[in-house]
Design a protein around this motif. Structure first.
Motif: not given
Lengths: 187, 187
Positions: A60, A62-63, A68-71, A82-83, A93, A143, A173-174, A176, B133-134, B140-141, B143-145
């Motif tokens: 992802y 960011d602005k 950022h690594i989500v997975s 998946f969203s 993403m 986290f 990055s994963y 954080g 899941y979404i 998670i996102l 927390f990361l961003t």
């Protein structure tokens, strides 16, 4: 290669040869080079992916332009935005290859078709989704409860192969943390 | 009360009266008081829960005795220690009532039975699991961003009701900040 898909599904669900042929006909087979984008932010997400060989990262931006690594996903893991996949909307993403990668792809239309026509596959997808949900909950927990050093050690213990295959800056990055913090942790 | 369960399922899947009667026979109906534990860490997790009225928190107590909020659930939300539920093992987390709470509970055995005997319910569970899941991926996102202030604002925007119902100290724990930081954010 198709044997890998069969074995992957049969880890959860026994299949006849006819059932597997029917399933296979809903998948496509795609090859990507290192650094290729499988999904790019802003595009429609039509497919989800099962990694056959290789390593990919779901990211992802960011602005502020920070990534950022989500997975991660490597052999035998499923990945997509998946969203966007389940709502058939545009990707928030990106999915990019860390290594040369081969995937089986499954369109959302075929996901629905397989689920509807083969109850065994609906069961397979249900179990996969439940596992994914649990893995996400565990990551949320890490986290909340762990500092960078502990998250580093958990990852090293759970996925030792990732440490050999993922560049340090991506691993940082994963987790954080900054590259410098990671260097301290891993020294 | 059973009308609430019917409506909840029918948001995703149309049901005949007979189908709903069959489904209903697999659920139990339980009442809890504020502060009661629905699941206690270390116990076997037999059930998952749909909140009918009330508010509950899924918490993890770390080795230093600090409590972390993994998630909240209020009306129409499902909750359990799903990792323990799906593997039928002991709870790593606890589920405790923030308000007097009424739930429908579903044993894992009945979850499997409903999934196997009624393809519509397998579809319902699949869609719920995908949504869960979404939602986890989005957390998670965040927390990361996002920093604490941004996470606070996202939560306020997404679930304004939670802010009126959840004590500040619990909200701070969910956001992963101190009570003092939350007071600064909300003033």
């Amino acid at each position: 290669m198709k044997e890998k898909l069969k074995k992957h599904i049969e880890n959860l669900i026994a299949l006849t040869d006819d059932e597997f042929s029917f399933i296979l006909s809903h998948f496509s087979y795609e090859k990507y080079k290192k650094n290729d984008f499988i999904i790019q932010e802003g595009e429609n997400v039509k497919d989800c992916y099962l990694v056959v060989t290789g390593l990919i990262k779901l990211v992802y931006d960011d602005k502020n332009g920070k990534q950022h690594i989500v997975s991660f996903a490597m052999e035998d893991w499923w990945e997509s935005d998946f969203s966007a996949y389940f709502s058939q909307t545009k990707a928030k993403m990106s999915l990019q290859c860390i290594e040369d990668t081969i995937v089986f792809s499954l369109s959302f239309k075929n996901y629905q078709k397989l689920s509807a026509e083969l109850p065994k596959m609906k069961q397979f997808f249900l179990e996969k989704s439940n596992s994914g949900y649990i893995a996400s909950q565990n990551r949320i927990l890490s986290f909340l409860t762990s500092n960078a050093k502990e998250r580093y050690e958990q990852l090293l213990k759970q996925y030792p192969l990732l440490f050999q295959r993922v560049p340090k800056i991506i691993l940082a990055s994963y987790l954080g943390v900054s590259r410098e913090t990671l260097s301290r942790l891993s020294s």
